[in-house]
Motif scaffolding. Sequence first.
Motif, PDB file in Angstrom:
ATOM      1  N   PHE A 183      17.216  -5.624 -23.676  1.00 25.48           N
ATOM      2  CA  PHE A 183      16.692  -6.771 -24.440  1.00 25.48           C
ATOM      3  C   PHE A 183      15.884  -7.682 -23.529  1.00 25.48           C
ATOM      4  N   HIS A 184      16.063  -7.544 -22.227  1.00 24.21           N
ATOM      5  CA  HIS A 184      15.499  -8.482 -21.255  1.00 24.21           C
ATOM      6  C   HIS A 184      13.972  -8.380 -21.162  1.00 24.21           C
ATOM      7  N   ALA A 185      13.471  -7.151 -21.115  1.00 21.74           N
ATOM      8  CA  ALA A 185      12.022  -6.933 -20.977  1.00 21.74           C
ATOM      9  C   ALA A 185      11.695  -5.540 -21.478  1.00 21.74           C
ATOM     10  N   LYS A 186      10.446  -5.349 -21.855  1.00 26.68           N
ATOM     11  CA  LYS A 186      10.008  -4.005 -22.249  1.00 26.68           C
ATOM     12  C   LYS A 186       9.842  -3.144 -20.999  1.00 26.68           C
ATOM     13  N   GLY A 187      10.080  -1.852 -21.168  1.00 24.95           N
ATOM     14  CA  GLY A 187       9.771  -0.902 -20.094  1.00 24.95           C
ATOM     15  C   GLY A 187      10.695  -0.960 -18.890  1.00 24.95           C
ATOM     16  N   CYS A 188      11.986  -1.201 -19.102  1.00 22.77           N
ATOM     17  CA  CYS A 188      12.930  -1.234 -17.973  1.00 22.77           C
ATOM     18  C   CYS A 188      13.278   0.186 -17.515  1.00 22.77           C
ATOM     19  N   LEU A 189      13.369   0.350 -16.193  1.00 24.47           N
ATOM     20  CA  LEU A 189      13.748   1.636 -15.606  1.00 24.47           C
ATOM     21  C   LEU A 189      15.047   1.492 -14.830  1.00 24.47           C
ATOM     22  N   ALA A 190      15.923   2.495 -14.971  1.00 28.74           N
ATOM     23  CA  ALA A 190      17.143   2.579 -14.168  1.00 28.74           C
ATOM     24  C   ALA A 190      16.969   3.697 -13.144  1.00 28.74           C
ATOM     25  N   LEU A 191      17.541   3.503 -11.973  1.00 29.49           N
ATOM     26  CA  LEU A 191      17.506   4.520 -10.924  1.00 29.49           C
ATOM     27  C   LEU A 191      18.919   5.060 -10.735  1.00 29.49           C
ATOM     28  N   TYR A 192      19.045   6.386 -10.838  1.00 25.25           N
ATOM     29  CA  TYR A 192      20.349   7.047 -10.723  1.00 25.25           C
ATOM     30  C   TYR A 192      20.399   7.880  -9.456  1.00 25.25           C
ATOM     31  N   LEU A 193      21.468   7.682  -8.682  1.00 23.65           N
ATOM     32  CA  LEU A 193      21.698   8.464  -7.465  1.00 23.65           C
ATOM     33  C   LEU A 193      22.909   9.362  -7.709  1.00 23.65           C
ATOM     34  N   PRO A 194      22.680  10.632  -8.047  1.00 20.17           N
ATOM     35  CA  PRO A 194      23.798  11.517  -8.425  1.00 20.17           C
ATOM     36  C   PRO A 194      24.818  11.707  -7.298  1.00 20.17           C
ATOM     37  N   ASP A 195      24.358  11.795  -6.054  1.00 24.49           N
ATOM     38  CA  ASP A 195      25.293  12.030  -4.936  1.00 24.49           C
ATOM     39  C   ASP A 195      26.282  10.883  -4.783  1.00 24.49           C
ATOM     40  N   GLU A 196      25.801   9.663  -4.943  1.00 21.72           N
ATOM     41  CA  GLU A 196      26.651   8.475  -4.784  1.00 21.72           C
ATOM     42  C   GLU A 196      27.270   8.006  -6.096  1.00 21.72           C
ATOM     43  N   ASN A 230       0.845  -1.189   0.000  1.00 23.20           N
ATOM     44  CA  ASN A 230       0.000   0.000   0.000  1.00 23.20           C
ATOM     45  C   ASN A 230       0.886   1.247   0.000  1.00 23.20           C
ATOM     46  N   VAL A 231       1.748   1.360  -1.018  1.00 24.20           N
ATOM     47  CA  VAL A 231       2.633   2.521  -1.170  1.00 24.20           C
ATOM     48  C   VAL A 231       2.625   2.910  -2.647  1.00 24.20           C
ATOM     49  N   PRO A 232       3.010   4.161  -2.963  1.00 25.34           N
ATOM     50  CA  PRO A 232       3.073   4.529  -4.385  1.00 25.34           C
ATOM     51  C   PRO A 232       4.092   3.658  -5.131  1.00 25.34           C
ATOM     52  N   ILE A 233       3.663   3.086  -6.253  1.00 23.43           N
ATOM     53  CA  ILE A 233       4.517   2.224  -7.070  1.00 23.43           C
ATOM     54  C   ILE A 233       4.829   2.967  -8.367  1.00 23.43           C
ATOM     55  N   TYR A 234       6.071   3.395  -8.539  1.00 20.75           N
ATOM     56  CA  TYR A 234       6.483   4.098  -9.749  1.00 20.75           C
ATOM     57  C   TYR A 234       6.943   3.080 -10.794  1.00 20.75           C
ATOM     58  N   PHE A 258      17.287  12.072  -6.814  1.00 19.87           N
ATOM     59  CA  PHE A 258      17.330  10.815  -7.567  1.00 19.87           C
ATOM     60  C   PHE A 258      16.699  11.048  -8.938  1.00 19.87           C
ATOM     61  N   LYS A 259      17.133  10.257  -9.898  1.00 14.38           N
ATOM     62  CA  LYS A 259      16.574  10.373 -11.248  1.00 14.38           C
ATOM     63  C   LYS A 259      16.227   8.984 -11.764  1.00 14.38           C
ATOM     64  N   ILE A 260      15.148   8.923 -12.535  1.00 13.46           N
ATOM     65  CA  ILE A 260      14.701   7.656 -13.115  1.00 13.46           C
ATOM     66  C   ILE A 260      14.794   7.779 -14.629  1.00 13.46           C
ATOM     67  N   TYR A 261      15.358   6.749 -15.251  1.00 11.07           N
ATOM     68  CA  TYR A 261      15.521   6.762 -16.711  1.00 11.07           C
ATOM     69  C   TYR A 261      14.899   5.516 -17.325  1.00 11.07           C
ATOM     70  N   MET A 321       1.938   3.902 -10.934  1.00 11.27           N
ATOM     71  CA  MET A 321       1.789   5.247 -11.506  1.00 11.27           C
ATOM     72  C   MET A 321       3.051   5.563 -12.310  1.00 11.27           C
ATOM     73  N   LEU A 322       2.904   6.436 -13.298  1.00 15.95           N
ATOM     74  CA  LEU A 322       4.064   6.803 -14.119  1.00 15.95           C
ATOM     75  C   LEU A 322       5.106   7.493 -13.256  1.00 15.95           C
ATOM     76  N   TYR A 323       6.346   7.132 -13.458  1.00 16.23           N
ATOM     77  CA  TYR A 323       7.417   7.622 -12.596  1.00 16.23           C
ATOM     78  C   TYR A 323       7.646   9.123 -12.728  1.00 16.23           C
ATOM     79  N   GLU A 324       8.167   9.707 -11.656  1.00 19.85           N
ATOM     80  CA  GLU A 324       8.602  11.112 -11.639  1.00 19.85           C
ATOM     81  C   GLU A 324       9.967  11.170 -10.978  1.00 19.85           C
ATOM     82  N   ASN A 325      10.771  12.139 -11.366  1.00 22.06           N
ATOM     83  CA  ASN A 325      12.082  12.312 -10.740  1.00 22.06           C
ATOM     84  C   ASN A 325      11.964  13.087  -9.437  1.00 22.06           C
ATOM     85  N   GLY A 326      12.901  12.847  -8.537  1.00 24.98           N
ATOM     86  CA  GLY A 326      12.974  13.614  -7.301  1.00 24.98           C
ATOM     87  C   GLY A 326      14.156  14.568  -7.345  1.00 24.98           C
TER      88      GLY A 326
END
Length: 199
Positions: free
Chosen positions: A109-122, A76-80, A101-104, A93-98
């Motif tokens: 080739f593995h699956a459609k609609g893959c998302l990467a999560l980027y942590l600029p500080d780290e 029961n939490v927001p699922i991006y 953090f950034k989502i790309y 829900m469609l993802y949004e950047n914070g």
Amino acid sequence: QWQKMKKLSDNISYLESSDNPLSAEVVMIKRKKITIFYDCGASDEAYKFITNCKDNKIVILSHFHADHAKNAFRLNVPIYCSKYTLKKIPKGMLYENGEDFKIYDFPSFHAKGCLALYLPDEKILMIGDAIYPRDGTYYNLSIINNQIEFLNQIDINYILISHKKQFVYRKDVIINFLLNLKKSFLKGENVKEVLYGKY
């Protein structure tokens, strides 16, 4: 199979993947205003790992496969997620950047609609299963090129990849892996062996 929790830094920890049930790593990232979970797994332990966190939180799904996303149906939490994953998991829900953090959309080739999560500080990028072949064998040369280009353009030191004994890789190791994959592909070699043999 009991899953261990491991710490990568003061702000990042993760629950290891498991084989029975098949459940991907679940990464917990503490940011200033929110705690992010990258993937939510399929096991009861992964579910508890997320629900036991009392912070304001979101889940970001790398892709729709059950070992990464099954718990989304009972959380029961927001699922991006990506537009394609939304077709499989309508409560998302469609993802949004914070701010920190950034989502790309990540070419895969593995699956459609893959998302990467980027942590600029780290300078960390999480890509889930995105560099694995589909059905164990299928690769695509233009996607290999797109992945190399993407990784070269972003300021990262480390890449996190699901289901491997080693979870954290230096960027140059992954770039070299993709370049070798490309060479094998162009030579017509069995690229499946390159993936599982050299890395």
